[in-house]
Every structure is written in structure tokens, then in C-alpha cells.
Motif scaffolding. Structure first.
Motif, PDB file in Angstrom:
ATOM      1  N   MET A 171       0.836  -1.196   0.000  1.00  0.00           N
ATOM      2  CA  MET A 171       0.000   0.000   0.000  1.00  0.00           C
ATOM      3  C   MET A 171       0.871   1.244   0.000  1.00  0.00           C
ATOM      4  N   LEU A 172       0.485   2.201  -0.845  1.00  0.00           N
ATOM      5  CA  LEU A 172       1.121   3.505  -0.881  1.00  0.00           C
ATOM      6  C   LEU A 172       0.116   4.534  -0.376  1.00  0.00           C
ATOM      7  N   ILE A 173       0.434   5.137   0.744  1.00  0.00           N
ATOM      8  CA  ILE A 173      -0.391   6.214   1.289  1.00  0.00           C
ATOM      9  C   ILE A 173       0.203   7.520   0.774  1.00  0.00           C
ATOM     10  N   VAL A 174      -0.631   8.346   0.182  1.00  0.00           N
ATOM     11  CA  VAL A 174      -0.168   9.623  -0.347  1.00  0.00           C
ATOM     12  C   VAL A 174      -0.800  10.747   0.456  1.00  0.00           C
ATOM     13  N   GLY A 175       0.039  11.508   1.136  1.00  0.00           N
ATOM     14  CA  GLY A 175      -0.418  12.681   1.880  1.00  0.00           C
ATOM     15  C   GLY A 175      -0.322  13.895   0.992  1.00  0.00           C
ATOM     16  N   THR A 176      -1.463  14.489   0.676  1.00  0.00           N
ATOM     17  CA  THR A 176      -1.524  15.550  -0.337  1.00  0.00           C
ATOM     18  C   THR A 176      -1.634  16.943   0.275  1.00  0.00           C
ATOM     19  N   LEU A 186       0.083   1.425 -10.739  1.00  0.00           N
ATOM     20  CA  LEU A 186       0.394   0.931  -9.398  1.00  0.00           C
ATOM     21  C   LEU A 186      -0.261  -0.428  -9.160  1.00  0.00           C
ATOM     22  N   ARG A 187      -1.497  -0.557  -9.588  1.00  0.00           N
ATOM     23  CA  ARG A 187      -2.193  -1.846  -9.448  1.00  0.00           C
ATOM     24  C   ARG A 187      -1.452  -2.945 -10.211  1.00  0.00           C
ATOM     25  N   ALA A 188      -0.864  -2.603 -11.352  1.00  0.00           N
ATOM     26  CA  ALA A 188      -0.122  -3.581 -12.156  1.00  0.00           C
ATOM     27  C   ALA A 188       1.078  -4.148 -11.396  1.00  0.00           C
ATOM     28  N   VAL A 189       1.622  -3.371 -10.448  1.00  0.00           N
ATOM     29  CA  VAL A 189       2.726  -3.862  -9.619  1.00  0.00           C
ATOM     30  C   VAL A 189       2.232  -4.216  -8.203  1.00  0.00           C
ATOM     31  N   LEU A 248      -3.196   2.312  -3.919  1.00  0.00           N
ATOM     32  CA  LEU A 248      -2.961   3.740  -3.701  1.00  0.00           C
ATOM     33  C   LEU A 248      -4.075   4.298  -2.829  1.00  0.00           C
ATOM     34  N   ASP A 249      -3.695   4.976  -1.734  1.00  0.00           N
ATOM     35  CA  ASP A 249      -4.678   5.549  -0.816  1.00  0.00           C
ATOM     36  C   ASP A 249      -4.315   7.002  -0.527  1.00  0.00           C
TER      37      ASP A 249
END
Length: 127
Positions: A71-76, A91-94, A98-99
Motif C-alpha cells: 500500500m502507498l499512502i499519499v499525503g496531499t 500501481l495496481r499492475a505492480v 494507492l490511498d
């Protein structure tokens, strides 16, 4: 985006983020000004300053570590961001989920998942 990411991490392993604000972060009794990538191989400076700059290129280190991230958490920052569908797809392909969320929530979520031993990474825009 401005500048390039360094070749050496600021810290050589993942650790919780202790505080954020005033344009930076505190972790491992250090402070860093600017955005961060928190990955399995360390904590890195990240030259992204706004959510619109997040793309495959700015996340190159994430893709390099993909086999160790679920899981990749992205703080925007303070903004709510909807990633381009193509970014979610690559990202799903690897096999990375993504959250995206605001940076404060992203730090809390990252710290909890890291403490649980989960395979998590975070891309955090400084506020």
C-alpha cells in the motif's frame, strides 16, 4: 517539481513520522524541510510540492521498491486529490494499492500500519 531527489536516503530504514508542519517533518530525532518518500529502503527527500506533480516519474522510487510494498499512502497536504486513473492502474499492475488523503491523516495511517509490520510506504507533501 523542483530539484532532484538525493541518491542517499535521509534515514536508511522506515521509521514513524513524529511530527509535521512548518514545511517539513520530524522523524528519528531529525528534521527535514520539504516533502518525503517513506519507503522500505529508507526515508527520502521528495521534490513534490503539490498533488498535481504526483505521477509515475515522481514515484519512481516506489516502483523500484514495488516488490516490498502493498500500500502507498499519499499525503496531499491540506488538499483532497483524486489521482489519474492511469496512475492507479500502473500501481495496481505492480500490486500496490494507492490511498490518497490529507498529510496529517496519511502520517497517522502510515505510522499505525508501519507499527503493525505491514508492507506500507508513504509519499508525503509537506504543509
Amino acid at each position: 517539481m523542483s530539484g532532484t531527489a538525493p541518491a542517499v536516503p535521509h534515514f536508511p530504514r522506515p521509521v514513524p513520522i513524529e511530527a509535521y508542519g512548518q514545511g517539513g517533518f520530524r522523524f528519528a530525532d531529525m528534521s527535514h524541510r520539504g516533502s518525503l518518500l517513506c519507503l522500505p529502503d529508507g526515508i527520502w527527500a521528495w521534490p513534490v510540492t503539490q498533488a498535481g506533480d504526483i505521477d509515475e516519474t515522481s514515484l519512481a522510487r516506489v516502483f523500484e521498491n514495488a516488490q516490498r510494498i502493498d500500500m502507498l499512502i499519499v499525503g496531499t497536504g491540506r488538499d483532497v486529490w483524486q489521482p489519474a486513473p492511469v496512475l492507479r492502474e500502473v500501481l495496481r499492475a505492480v500490486r500496490i494499492v494507492l490511498d490518497p488523503m490529507q498529510t496529517g491523516s496519511a502520517i497517522t495511517t502510515y505510522n499505525i500500519l508501519l507499527d503493525e509490520g505491514r508492507r506500507v510506504a508513504a509519499a508525503l507533501i509537506a504543509v
